[in-house]
Design a protein around this motif. Sequence first.
Motif, PDB file in Angstrom:
ATOM      1  N   ALA A  48      47.624  64.190 132.382  1.00  0.00           N
ATOM      2  CA  ALA A  48      47.450  62.869 132.998  1.00  0.00           C
ATOM      3  C   ALA A  48      48.222  62.736 134.304  1.00  0.00           C
ATOM      4  CB  ALA A  48      47.889  61.773 132.027  1.00  0.00           C
ATOM      5  N   SER A  49      49.053  63.725 134.633  1.00  0.00           N
ATOM      6  CA  SER A  49      49.861  63.656 135.852  1.00  0.00           C
ATOM      7  C   SER A  49      49.255  64.530 136.941  1.00  0.00           C
ATOM      8  CB  SER A  49      51.289  64.119 135.560  1.00  0.00           C
ATOM      9  OG  SER A  49      51.320  65.520 135.332  1.00  0.00           O
ATOM     10  N   LEU A  50      49.565  64.207 138.188  1.00  0.00           N
ATOM     11  CA  LEU A  50      49.054  64.985 139.315  1.00  0.00           C
ATOM     12  C   LEU A  50      49.600  66.410 139.277  1.00  0.00           C
ATOM     13  CD1 LEU A  50      47.403  65.115 141.905  1.00  0.00           C
ATOM     14  CD2 LEU A  50      49.389  64.207 143.140  1.00  0.00           C
ATOM     15  N   ALA A  51      50.899  66.539 139.016  1.00  0.00           N
ATOM     16  CA  ALA A  51      51.489  67.882 138.948  1.00  0.00           C
ATOM     17  C   ALA A  51      50.895  68.673 137.794  1.00  0.00           C
ATOM     18  CB  ALA A  51      53.009  67.777 138.798  1.00  0.00           C
ATOM     19  N   GLY A  52      50.713  68.019 136.652  1.00  0.00           N
ATOM     20  CA  GLY A  52      50.120  68.693 135.508  1.00  0.00           C
ATOM     21  C   GLY A  52      48.709  69.162 135.796  1.00  0.00           C
ATOM     22  N   ARG A  53      47.918  68.337 136.480  1.00  0.00           N
ATOM     23  CA  ARG A  53      46.538  68.720 136.814  1.00  0.00           C
ATOM     24  C   ARG A  53      46.512  69.927 137.753  1.00  0.00           C
ATOM     25  NH1 ARG A  53      41.537  66.490 134.676  1.00  0.00           N
ATOM     26  NH2 ARG A  53      42.378  65.182 133.034  1.00  0.00           N
ATOM     27  N   ARG A  54      47.467  69.979 138.673  1.00  0.00           N
ATOM     28  CA  ARG A  54      47.517  71.132 139.574  1.00  0.00           C
ATOM     29  C   ARG A  54      47.815  72.409 138.792  1.00  0.00           C
ATOM     30  NH1 ARG A  54      50.905  67.859 144.186  1.00  0.00           N
ATOM     31  NH2 ARG A  54      49.090  67.084 145.366  1.00  0.00           N
ATOM     32  N   HIS A  55      48.744  72.312 137.864  1.00  0.00           N
ATOM     33  CA  HIS A  55      49.035  73.477 137.013  1.00  0.00           C
ATOM     34  C   HIS A  55      47.820  73.838 136.152  1.00  0.00           C
ATOM     35  CE1 HIS A  55      53.229  74.125 137.958  1.00  0.00           C
ATOM     36  NE2 HIS A  55      53.535  72.855 137.720  1.00  0.00           N
ATOM     37  N   LEU A  56      47.107  72.834 135.691  1.00  0.00           N
ATOM     38  CA  LEU A  56      45.928  73.081 134.858  1.00  0.00           C
ATOM     39  C   LEU A  56      44.843  73.795 135.657  1.00  0.00           C
ATOM     40  CD1 LEU A  56      44.538  72.701 132.129  1.00  0.00           C
ATOM     41  CD2 LEU A  56      43.816  70.423 132.882  1.00  0.00           C
ATOM     42  N   GLN A  57      44.633  73.379 136.893  1.00  0.00           N
ATOM     43  CA  GLN A  57      43.657  74.054 137.745  1.00  0.00           C
ATOM     44  C   GLN A  57      44.059  75.501 138.002  1.00  0.00           C
ATOM     45  OE1 GLN A  57      43.548  71.517 141.186  1.00  0.00           O
ATOM     46  NE2 GLN A  57      42.353  69.919 140.166  1.00  0.00           N
ATOM     47  N   ALA A  58      45.340  75.721 138.216  1.00  0.00           N
ATOM     48  CA  ALA A  58      45.826  77.086 138.445  1.00  0.00           C
ATOM     49  C   ALA A  58      45.638  77.945 137.198  1.00  0.00           C
ATOM     50  CB  ALA A  58      47.300  77.050 138.856  1.00  0.00           C
ATOM     51  N   LEU A  59      45.911  77.365 136.029  1.00  0.00           N
ATOM     52  CA  LEU A  59      45.721  78.100 134.774  1.00  0.00           C
ATOM     53  C   LEU A  59      44.254  78.452 134.569  1.00  0.00           C
ATOM     54  CD1 LEU A  59      46.763  79.178 132.061  1.00  0.00           C
ATOM     55  CD2 LEU A  59      46.538  76.852 131.147  1.00  0.00           C
ATOM     56  N   ASP A  60      43.372  77.528 134.868  1.00  0.00           N
ATOM     57  CA  ASP A  60      41.939  77.770 134.729  1.00  0.00           C
ATOM     58  C   ASP A  60      41.520  78.952 135.602  1.00  0.00           C
ATOM     59  OD1 ASP A  60      39.265  77.159 133.878  1.00  0.00           O
ATOM     60  OD2 ASP A  60      38.926  76.115 135.766  1.00  0.00           O
ATOM     61  N   ARG A  61      41.947  78.943 136.850  1.00  0.00           N
ATOM     62  CA  ARG A  61      41.586  80.035 137.767  1.00  0.00           C
ATOM     63  C   ARG A  61      42.152  81.372 137.282  1.00  0.00           C
ATOM     64  NH1 ARG A  61      42.891  75.992 141.670  1.00  0.00           N
ATOM     65  NH2 ARG A  61      44.960  76.898 141.923  1.00  0.00           N
ATOM     66  N   GLN A  62      43.396  81.344 136.814  1.00  0.00           N
ATOM     67  CA  GLN A  62      44.035  82.589 136.390  1.00  0.00           C
ATOM     68  C   GLN A  62      43.360  83.177 135.160  1.00  0.00           C
ATOM     69  OE1 GLN A  62      48.171  82.217 135.231  1.00  0.00           O
ATOM     70  NE2 GLN A  62      48.584  84.378 135.607  1.00  0.00           N
ATOM     71  N   LEU A  63      43.049  82.336 134.168  1.00  0.00           N
ATOM     72  CA  LEU A  63      42.429  82.851 132.948  1.00  0.00           C
ATOM     73  C   LEU A  63      41.008  83.335 133.206  1.00  0.00           C
ATOM     74  CD1 LEU A  63      43.684  80.405 130.157  1.00  0.00           C
ATOM     75  CD2 LEU A  63      44.607  82.629 130.871  1.00  0.00           C
ATOM     76  N   ILE A  64      40.282  82.664 134.073  1.00  0.00           N
ATOM     77  CA  ILE A  64      38.928  83.129 134.403  1.00  0.00           C
ATOM     78  C   ILE A  64      39.004  84.487 135.107  1.00  0.00           C
ATOM     79  CG2 ILE A  64      36.934  82.681 135.884  1.00  0.00           C
ATOM     80  CD1 ILE A  64      37.185  79.727 135.182  1.00  0.00           C
ATOM     81  N   ALA A  65      39.969  84.641 136.011  1.00  0.00           N
ATOM     82  CA  ALA A  65      40.136  85.928 136.701  1.00  0.00           C
ATOM     83  C   ALA A  65      40.475  87.037 135.723  1.00  0.00           C
ATOM     84  CB  ALA A  65      41.218  85.801 137.764  1.00  0.00           C
ATOM     85  N   LEU A  66      41.199  86.691 134.653  1.00  0.00           N
ATOM     86  CA  LEU A  66      41.565  87.672 133.635  1.00  0.00           C
ATOM     87  C   LEU A  66      40.496  87.838 132.559  1.00  0.00           C
ATOM     88  CD1 LEU A  66      45.309  86.639 133.122  1.00  0.00           C
ATOM     89  CD2 LEU A  66      44.502  88.794 134.103  1.00  0.00           C
ATOM     90  N   ASN A  67      39.426  87.049 132.630  1.00  0.00           N
ATOM     91  CA  ASN A  67      38.381  87.025 131.607  1.00  0.00           C
ATOM     92  C   ASN A  67      38.962  86.655 130.243  1.00  0.00           C
ATOM     93  OD1 ASN A  67      35.657  87.324 130.754  1.00  0.00           O
ATOM     94  ND2 ASN A  67      36.104  89.360 129.949  1.00  0.00           N
ATOM     95  N   ALA A  68      39.947  85.772 130.252  1.00  0.00           N
ATOM     96  CA  ALA A  68      40.670  85.389 129.044  1.00  0.00           C
ATOM     97  C   ALA A  68      40.288  83.973 128.640  1.00  0.00           C
ATOM     98  CB  ALA A  68      42.178  85.474 129.282  1.00  0.00           C
ATOM     99  N   SER A  69      39.502  83.857 127.584  1.00  0.00           N
ATOM    100  CA  SER A  69      39.075  82.550 127.105  1.00  0.00           C
ATOM    101  C   SER A  69      39.784  82.225 125.796  1.00  0.00           C
ATOM    102  CB  SER A  69      37.556  82.527 126.881  1.00  0.00           C
ATOM    103  OG  SER A  69      37.154  81.285 126.367  1.00  0.00           O
TER     104      SER A  69
END
Length: 290
Positions: free
Chosen positions: A242-263
């Motif tokens: 729900a926080s701006l900082a948290g959302r930024r971390h969430l977007q970064a995590l999404d990109r990183q896991l997709i790059a790793l093919n880790a679901s």
Amino acid sequence: MHALNPQAKPVSLAERLADLAVDALIDEADLSPKPALVDRRGNGAHTDLHLGLMHASALALWPAFKAMAEAATEAGTIDLALRETVGRIGREGEQAMLATTGGVNTHRGAIWALGLLVTAAALAPESSGSGAVALRAARLALLEDRHAPRPLSHGAQVALRYGARGAREEAQLGFPAVTGRGLPQLERSRAAGHGEQNARLDALLAIMTGLADTCVLYRAGEPGLHAMQRGARAVLDGGGSASLAGRRHLQALDRQLIALNASPGGAADLLAATLLLDRIGHGGILQGAY
């Protein structure tokens, strides 16, 4: 079927539990933005899954969940006969799922987790607290199904290789990722006024922080698992989804896991279990049922 029909007449307890299980699976699939998982934005790290397929799979499992609850009501006690009946129904449900999805494994882990919880809830509907239901599910999971096929699933193979706790052990311990992390975080985020969708995302992230997710280990090994756990913790430490900082971390995590093919499919299954136990524990088990 009553899962999507709010005008339906009162339903049986088994039907109500099947409704709640299907609703939990659909709500988990719809929840967005989930890191590297299928949601309303897209397919995440998957090439063979999409949101419509997840919905169809969930609906195809309704008869199996209903049959499990009915078997529990008829048995009235936790014993080997009930365990083997539930195992057989679960395997039949898996075949129905695969027939619906054209052979794609959408919810195999969820059939195990939610099937045990539906059975446990039906055994004693007057005792519907999350801890009590999870404990009954654990007692059932500890019994050995003599008719279960012996080949190890991908998750079980990975659990053995890395020494991780797979779906079987998670259930046998009473779903600690759900009762110890998912549900408490869900309540904390709700109490903080973060909104239901953000509270559910935070619950998923809390599960991810400590789970040795065998889906991630299978697809991306230990580097993927460490990235998932660290990234999920960063979101929560940053204030949650729900926080701006948290959302930024969430977007970064999404990109990183997709790059790793880790679901994190194991965490997603346990989020569905969290949502199911949450509804059961708040009285949803008996609402509208006879």
